[in-house]
Design a protein around this motif. Structure first.
Motif, PDB file in Angstrom:
ATOM      1  N   TRP A 222      14.036  47.900   3.712  1.00  0.00           N
ATOM      2  CA  TRP A 222      14.054  49.209   4.374  1.00  0.00           C
ATOM      3  C   TRP A 222      14.737  50.323   3.429  1.00  0.00           C
ATOM      4  O   TRP A 222      13.939  51.225   3.198  1.00  0.00           O
ATOM      5  CB  TRP A 222      14.539  49.240   5.731  1.00  0.00           C
ATOM      6  CG  TRP A 222      14.250  50.566   6.505  1.00  0.00           C
ATOM      7  CD1 TRP A 222      13.325  51.337   6.143  1.00  0.00           C
ATOM      8  CD2 TRP A 222      15.029  51.258   7.201  1.00  0.00           C
ATOM      9  NE1 TRP A 222      13.476  52.517   7.095  1.00  0.00           N
ATOM     10  CE2 TRP A 222      14.494  52.479   7.637  1.00  0.00           C
ATOM     11  CE3 TRP A 222      16.423  50.898   7.725  1.00  0.00           C
ATOM     12  CZ2 TRP A 222      15.052  53.411   8.344  1.00  0.00           C
ATOM     13  CZ3 TRP A 222      17.178  51.967   8.640  1.00  0.00           C
ATOM     14  CH2 TRP A 222      16.561  53.140   8.749  1.00  0.00           C
TER      15      TRP A 222
ATOM     16  N   ARG B 198      14.465  37.338   5.385  1.00  0.00           N
ATOM     17  CA  ARG B 198      14.388  38.067   4.261  1.00  0.00           C
ATOM     18  C   ARG B 198      13.541  37.502   3.006  1.00  0.00           C
ATOM     19  O   ARG B 198      13.782  36.372   2.576  1.00  0.00           O
ATOM     20  CB  ARG B 198      15.886  38.531   3.710  1.00  0.00           C
ATOM     21  CG  ARG B 198      16.954  38.721   4.857  1.00  0.00           C
ATOM     22  CD  ARG B 198      18.144  38.835   4.527  1.00  0.00           C
ATOM     23  NE  ARG B 198      19.273  39.187   5.318  1.00  0.00           N
ATOM     24  CZ  ARG B 198      19.912  38.153   6.090  1.00  0.00           C
ATOM     25  NH1 ARG B 198      19.707  36.749   5.928  1.00  0.00           N
ATOM     26  NH2 ARG B 198      20.747  38.768   6.763  1.00  0.00           N
ATOM     27  N   PRO B 199      12.874  38.409   2.342  1.00  0.00           N
ATOM     28  CA  PRO B 199      12.106  38.106   1.196  1.00  0.00           C
ATOM     29  C   PRO B 199      12.964  37.882  -0.023  1.00  0.00           C
ATOM     30  O   PRO B 199      13.106  38.987  -0.493  1.00  0.00           O
ATOM     31  CB  PRO B 199      10.824  38.711   1.197  1.00  0.00           C
ATOM     32  CG  PRO B 199      11.199  39.891   2.014  1.00  0.00           C
ATOM     33  CD  PRO B 199      12.222  39.748   2.819  1.00  0.00           C
TER      34      PRO B 199
ATOM     35  N   ARG C 299      -0.576  41.070  12.344  1.00  0.00           N
ATOM     36  CA  ARG C 299      -0.122  41.247  13.878  1.00  0.00           C
ATOM     37  C   ARG C 299      -0.857  42.296  14.479  1.00  0.00           C
ATOM     38  O   ARG C 299      -1.591  42.885  13.843  1.00  0.00           O
ATOM     39  CB  ARG C 299       1.488  41.554  13.615  1.00  0.00           C
ATOM     40  CG  ARG C 299       2.353  40.436  12.984  1.00  0.00           C
ATOM     41  CD  ARG C 299       2.445  39.204  14.069  1.00  0.00           C
ATOM     42  NE  ARG C 299       3.516  38.433  13.808  1.00  0.00           N
ATOM     43  CZ  ARG C 299       4.252  38.012  14.588  1.00  0.00           C
ATOM     44  NH1 ARG C 299       4.473  38.669  15.726  1.00  0.00           N
ATOM     45  NH2 ARG C 299       5.413  37.376  14.197  1.00  0.00           N
TER      46      ARG C 299
ATOM     47  N   LEU D 268       0.380  33.392  -0.862  1.00  0.00           N
ATOM     48  CA  LEU D 268      -0.961  33.902  -1.211  1.00  0.00           C
ATOM     49  C   LEU D 268      -0.937  34.140  -2.949  1.00  0.00           C
ATOM     50  O   LEU D 268      -2.204  34.038  -3.382  1.00  0.00           O
ATOM     51  CB  LEU D 268      -1.201  35.114  -0.294  1.00  0.00           C
ATOM     52  CG  LEU D 268      -1.657  35.020   1.093  1.00  0.00           C
ATOM     53  CD1 LEU D 268      -3.047  34.710   1.125  1.00  0.00           C
ATOM     54  CD2 LEU D 268      -0.715  34.210   1.826  1.00  0.00           C
TER      55      LEU D 268
ATOM     56  N   ASN E 220      15.749  44.618  11.894  1.00  0.00           N
ATOM     57  CA  ASN E 220      16.770  44.415  10.868  1.00  0.00           C
ATOM     58  C   ASN E 220      18.027  45.159  11.353  1.00  0.00           C
ATOM     59  O   ASN E 220      18.257  45.634  12.223  1.00  0.00           O
ATOM     60  CB  ASN E 220      16.317  44.474   9.469  1.00  0.00           C
ATOM     61  CG  ASN E 220      15.750  46.058   9.254  1.00  0.00           C
ATOM     62  OD1 ASN E 220      16.423  46.889   9.945  1.00  0.00           O
ATOM     63  ND2 ASN E 220      15.187  46.227   8.171  1.00  0.00           N
ATOM     64  N   GLY E 221      18.857  45.212  10.382  1.00  0.00           N
ATOM     65  CA  GLY E 221      20.348  45.904  10.372  1.00  0.00           C
ATOM     66  C   GLY E 221      20.252  47.151  10.645  1.00  0.00           C
ATOM     67  O   GLY E 221      21.061  47.839  11.006  1.00  0.00           O
TER      68      GLY E 221
ATOM     69  N   SER F   4      10.541  43.425   9.251  1.00  0.00           N
ATOM     70  CA  SER F   4      10.927  44.702   9.488  1.00  0.00           C
ATOM     71  C   SER F   4      11.164  45.141  10.970  1.00  0.00           C
ATOM     72  O   SER F   4      11.472  46.366  11.270  1.00  0.00           O
ATOM     73  CB  SER F   4       9.822  45.646   8.810  1.00  0.00           C
ATOM     74  OG  SER F   4       9.454  45.384   7.763  1.00  0.00           O
TER      75      SER F   4
ATOM     76  N   GLY G 107       4.776  47.764   3.068  1.00  0.00           N
ATOM     77  CA  GLY G 107       3.318  47.933   2.933  1.00  0.00           C
ATOM     78  C   GLY G 107       3.102  49.057   3.742  1.00  0.00           C
ATOM     79  O   GLY G 107       2.079  49.940   3.188  1.00  0.00           O
TER      80      GLY G 107
ATOM     81  N   ASP H 146      -2.972  43.336   8.248  1.00  0.00           N
ATOM     82  CA  ASP H 146      -1.889  42.632   8.739  1.00  0.00           C
ATOM     83  C   ASP H 146      -2.226  41.778  10.068  1.00  0.00           C
ATOM     84  O   ASP H 146      -2.991  42.237  10.984  1.00  0.00           O
ATOM     85  CB  ASP H 146      -0.758  43.595   9.342  1.00  0.00           C
ATOM     86  CG  ASP H 146       0.427  42.769   9.506  1.00  0.00           C
ATOM     87  OD1 ASP H 146       1.498  42.975   8.353  1.00  0.00           O
ATOM     88  OD2 ASP H 146       0.678  42.157  10.291  1.00  0.00           O
TER      89      ASP H 146
ATOM     90  N   LEU I  38      20.297  49.488   8.100  1.00  0.00           N
ATOM     91  CA  LEU I  38      21.285  50.261   7.189  1.00  0.00           C
ATOM     92  C   LEU I  38      20.202  50.617   6.261  1.00  0.00           C
ATOM     93  O   LEU I  38      19.400  49.721   5.660  1.00  0.00           O
ATOM     94  CB  LEU I  38      22.041  49.399   6.625  1.00  0.00           C
ATOM     95  CG  LEU I  38      23.121  48.800   7.664  1.00  0.00           C
ATOM     96  CD1 LEU I  38      24.192  47.707   7.090  1.00  0.00           C
ATOM     97  CD2 LEU I  38      23.941  49.929   8.234  1.00  0.00           C
TER      98      LEU I  38
END
Ligand SMILES: Cc1cc2nc3c(=O)[nH]c(=O)nc-3n(C[C@H](O)[C@H](O)[C@H](O)COP(=O)(O)OP(=O)(O)OC[C@H]3O[C@@H](n4cnc5c(N)ncnc54)[C@H](O)[C@@H]3O)c2cc1C
Length: 420
Positions: free
Chosen positions: A389, A360-361, A32, A261, A43-44, A40, A12, A30, A46
């Motif tokens: 990402w 993970r989506p 948050r 949603l 995460n790894g 996000s 987003g 958002d 990478l």
């Protein structure tokens, strides 16, 4: 045009930047307090077009049964999640034919490569700080591993622009001397020169900063309660915890929560949450680790240098929306990495490691849902699975191009397929 972006994760926030750059009046919503606080966050790290092969390659499906019953496996299905994943699981299996897997892989490579190209052009005009490395990534293979199968897959990806080199032990050590204690374990490695890495949370906030400088507004601590439609096939407004918000166009980027949603609108998005763990270890100045991301294909261990920290991770767990952190998982990840970097234990306080989990989506085919919906002013940019990402700037650009110019990427995944 007024555009409301729902969700300030990496997807987003990058979308908000691209839209603001195209001159739109952008509002991002958002729940948050800051952008990038959910999947996000840790995460790894990478940024790897080289990882574009979806998880359901024909080989993986053959190994699935064994993986589920192996206590050291990186895959786990929580029994309570089974009813919610049956339909998705069947679609996952149907996407695991050679042809479907390949077309999803190509879709991913195209978005991931566009993403890297877009990111590099942003870096030419704006300074971004997100603990990045731009030194490629390396996957090392144990002697009894699947290196030849992997190299074969790399050759297929090479046709679509993914560059790679095969390395022997000596070449591995030239790139990463930190592997000297365990080099005899490895038969070789594959090096991907174009891959990058960094902190996705910092990156998300850099995207939000650039978007804000272009006039975008981030409404944080604001929950989207409903996406409301009028009597035609248009979205009229979104209901939020802080009142209604009206725009000309809406982008759905709520990560694993997007299907919840979308469902009341009659859109059945095939996205389920797949939990993963990461561990972040402060290095306090220790420089004896890898200088670029290294993945050990035997232990399924990932080591990503991130400034003065080392990010490690792995695991895929089907556990619905449960983000509970099991410290045992973090310890397992850390123990595997200590087998590869035994010297680390003497220099770094491994007890200071921070455990994290995220959802993970995931789509069943492994490619994200980017584009149109049956609602003329609702656009999808969601379902990026393990590569959100990596693909964020590319899928943001595709979304902005679609809204600004009506341009559609000729992608093999059509979000309209998921309309009820
Ligand atoms: C362990 C792990 C390792 C990973 N490693 C990598 C990697 O190395 N490289 C890579 O490219 N990808 C990686 N991924 C995947 C990547 O992190 C995700 O694909 C990406 O973060 C998804 O971004 P997003 O913006 O779609 O979702 P999110 O970051 O989850 O953002 C969605 C946003 O929507 C908000 N939201 C949700 N519901 C509501 C609501 N009702 N109202 C208001 N706001 C709401 C949330 O607060 C959140 O900020 C990894 C994932 C995990 C779990």
């Amino acid at each position: 045009m007024k555009v409301a972006v729902l969700g300030a994760g990496v997807v987003g926030s990058a979308t908000a930047y691209m839209l603001a750059n195209d001159g739109h009046e952008v509002t991002v919503i958002d729940r948050r307090s800051r952008p990038g606080m959910e999947t996000s966050f840790a995460n790894g790290g990478l940024m790897t077009p080289s990882d574009s092969s979806p998880w359901n390659s024909p080989g993986t499906v053959r190994r699935l049964g064994k993986m589920l019953f192996d206590s050291h496996s990186t895959l786990k299905i929580n029994p309570s999640a089974v009813p919610s994943i049956v339909g998705w699981g069947l679609k996952f299996l149907s996407n695991s034919t050679y042809a479907r897997h390949k077309s999803n892989m190509i879709a991913n490579i195209r978005i991931a490569s566009l993403s890297l190209e877009t990111l590099r052009s942003i870096r030419q005009t704006s300074t971004l700080n997100y603990d990045q490395t731009v030194r490629g990534t390396m996957r090392v293979f144990p002697r009894d591993g699947r290196m030849s199968e992997f190299v074969q897959m790399c050759r297929e990806m090479q046709e679509w622009g993914v560059k790679f080199d095969v390395l022997n032990q000596e070449q591995i050590l030239e790139k990463e001397p930190c592997l000297k204690d365990v080099i005899d374990r490895y038969i070789g490695a594959v090096f991907f020169p174009d891959d990058e890495s960094g902190d996705a949370y910092k990156f998300t906030n850099e995207m939000a900063r650039l978007a804000t400088e272009l006039g975008a507004q981030f409404l944080t601590n604001t929950t989207v309660l409903e996406i409301a439609k009028d009597f035609s096939t248009k979205i009229s407004h979104v209901k939020t915890s802080k009142g209604d918000i009206q725009a000309d166009a809406y982008v759905l980027s709520l990560g694993s929560y997007s299907p919840l949603l979308a469902r009341p609108l009659g859109l059945r998005l095939p996205i389920i949450p797949v939990k993963g763990y990461s561990v972040t270890l402060p290095l306090n100045g220790w420089k004896g680790g890898p200088t670029r991301p290294v993945m050990d294909d035997g232990y399924h261990a990932m080591m990503v240098p991130m400034g003065d920290r080392l990010r490690m991770g792995g695991k895929a767990e089907f556990a619905r929306y449960n983000t509970h952190i099991d410290p045992k998982e973090g310890r397992r990840v850390l123990n595997d990495v200590l087998k590869i970097l035994p010297a680390m234990a003497a220099h770094v306080d491994v007890e200071s490691a921070l455990n994290w989990s995220g959802l993970r989506p995931m789509t069943p085919g492994g490619a994200p849902l980017v584009g149109l919906t049956p609602y003329s002013n609702l656009f999808l940019n969601t379902g990026h699975g393990p590569l959100g990402w990596t693909m964020s700037c590319g899928s943001a650009k595709i979304t902005a191009d679609l809204i600004t110019h009506g341009r559609v990427l000729n992608n093999s995944v059509n979000p309209m397929d998921y309309a009820l």
